[in-house]
Scaffold this active site. Structure first.
Site, PDB file in Angstrom:
ATOM      1  N   LYS A 115       8.659 -12.720  -4.718  1.00  0.00           N
ATOM      2  CA  LYS A 115       8.000 -13.340  -5.876  1.00  0.00           C
ATOM      3  C   LYS A 115       7.666 -14.805  -5.619  1.00  0.00           C
ATOM      4  O   LYS A 115       6.674 -15.315  -6.118  1.00  0.00           O
ATOM      5  CB  LYS A 115       8.872 -13.200  -7.127  1.00  0.00           C
ATOM      6  CG  LYS A 115       8.862 -11.790  -7.711  1.00  0.00           C
ATOM      7  CD  LYS A 115       9.329 -11.787  -9.154  1.00  0.00           C
ATOM      8  CE  LYS A 115       9.095 -10.429  -9.786  1.00  0.00           C
ATOM      9  NZ  LYS A 115       9.435 -10.403 -11.222  1.00  0.00           N
ATOM     10  N   LYS A 197       5.595   0.505  -2.404  1.00  0.00           N
ATOM     11  CA  LYS A 197       5.851   1.104  -3.710  1.00  0.00           C
ATOM     12  C   LYS A 197       4.639   0.960  -4.628  1.00  0.00           C
ATOM     13  O   LYS A 197       3.956  -0.070  -4.616  1.00  0.00           O
ATOM     14  CB  LYS A 197       7.065   0.402  -4.335  1.00  0.00           C
ATOM     15  CG  LYS A 197       7.498   0.921  -5.688  1.00  0.00           C
ATOM     16  CD  LYS A 197       8.714   0.120  -6.148  1.00  0.00           C
ATOM     17  CE  LYS A 197       9.132   0.519  -7.548  1.00  0.00           C
ATOM     18  NZ  LYS A 197      10.299  -0.277  -8.012  1.00  0.00           N
ATOM     19  N   LYS A 200       2.649  -1.881 -10.808  1.00  0.00           N
ATOM     20  CA  LYS A 200       1.741  -2.186 -11.908  1.00  0.00           C
ATOM     21  C   LYS A 200       1.053  -3.537 -11.719  1.00  0.00           C
ATOM     22  O   LYS A 200       0.110  -3.856 -12.435  1.00  0.00           O
ATOM     23  CB  LYS A 200       2.487  -2.154 -13.245  1.00  0.00           C
ATOM     24  CG  LYS A 200       3.680  -3.073 -13.352  1.00  0.00           C
ATOM     25  CD  LYS A 200       4.421  -2.814 -14.655  1.00  0.00           C
ATOM     26  CE  LYS A 200       5.695  -3.648 -14.746  1.00  0.00           C
ATOM     27  NZ  LYS A 200       6.433  -3.392 -15.991  1.00  0.00           N
TER      28      LYS A 200
END
Length: 334
Positions: A115, A197, A200
């Site tokens: 992140k 993965k 979203k």
């Protein structure tokens, strides 16, 4: 334990649109767990603000997520489905646990590194201490079982480390949680990069199937899914695109990978993609219909939010008071 059942805890962030991976990898499995476990499912909106959010959208996504939980078949009378931000004990316990967590442990967390790379202009303290809030989420309810994907195991391990460290100082305050990993559908990957993965937050709109995608959109995305040039439908790591499509098909149809490979023996990739698309459309249609119905019933959703927040607060506060007493905080005057 609560009423003779082990406690199970999980949550999802209320950002963006949920993907097929969220549903097949988590929610679909959650539906079957309430008979065996006392389940707490959080709309993790406190975790969401480590990245800048539009306030109106964050509120909208939180309500949408809670509605999807119910539409997916998670009974709010048997399970506690609640907003994380409606339980102040999450933040209070997180602060205490921050004081029992080491900087070195947090700096090694993969998600912080990922992140930080994606949001280099906003590497905030909340992003760094995110795993401590997650530990508080889990430990507040004396959780014994946590459904996790492989990529979340690191967070569970630091939770266990923090709990064991605290217990070593103050006695058996926290239950040490164990992982629950679903065997099928535990990790649904991107349709465009099948070694990653399904997310979203993926910038490529063709990489993810969103729960509210219409049938034409779903089929189009599967037809564009990355495969390979081997022209062989086999379930193996050397063919990540095909393996991912088979994983999705198995999760939707509830058959084994061996059965799926046998079904598509002698068939081409085009037939596989069409079949997977059709299986996903069939699985999502009832969910989409129920979301539409529940969204119109504002009074019902409001009642669930209120009732479940009260239940979550009751159990969370019991643990928090115990922890506060152990560390030396004075009792409240009532």
């Amino acid at each position: 334990m609560i009423d003779g059942k082990k406690v199970l805890y999980s949550g999802m962030q209320s950002t963006g649109n949920l993907t097929l991976g969220n549903y097949l990898g988590a929610m679909k499995n959650w539906v079957t767990l309430s008979d065996e476990y006392e389940c707490f499912y959080a709309v993790a909106n406190m975790h969401s603000i480590t990245v800048r959010q539009d306030p109106a959208q964050l509120r909208k996504h939180a309500r949408s997520l809670l509605t999807i939980f119910i539409a997916a078949g998670i009974d709010p009378k048997k399970n506690c489905i609640y907003y994380q931000s409606h339980v102040p004990a999450h933040a209070e316990l997180a602060w205490i646990l921050n004081c029992y967590t080491y900087m070195g442990e947090l700096s090694r967390m993969t998600q912080f590194k990922d992140k930080s790379a994606k949001h280099a202009d906003n590497i905030n303290a909340g992003l760094f201490t995110y795993p401590v809030l997650m530990a508080a989420d889990i430990l507040l309810y004396q959780t014994e079982v946590v459904p996790v994907g492989i990529d979340q195991m690191q967070h569970l391990e630091i939770t266990r480390d923090i709990a064991q460290r605290f217990n070593a100082l103050y006695g058996d305050v926290f239950v040490i949680p164990e992982a629950y990993i679903a065997k099928v559908g535990a990790k649904i990957n991107s349709l465009q990069n099948p070694e990653k993965k399904m997310s979203k937050s993926d910038e490529n709109p063709n990489a993810s199937i969103y729960l509210m995608d219409d049938p034409d959109t779903i089929m189009r995305k599967f037809k564009r899914a990355v495969t390979d040039s081997e022209a062989c439908i086999c379930y193996r790591d050397e063919q990540p695109g095909i393996k991912n499509l088979l994983n999705i098909y198995c999760a939707c149809t509830e058959i084994t990978p061996d059965e799926a490979v046998a079904e598509f023996s002698g068939k081409g990739y085009g037939e596989l993609k069409t079949a997977v698309g059709e299986s996903v459309i069939a699985v999502l249609k009832p969910l989409q219909d129920e979301v539409a119905r529940l969204t119109k019933d504002k009074a019902y959703i409001d009642s669930i939010i209120k009732e479940n927040a009260e239940k979550a607060n009751y159990y969370a506060t019991k643990t928090l008071r115990k922890v506060q007493k152990k560390v030396g905080f004075p009792d409240k005057i009532r």
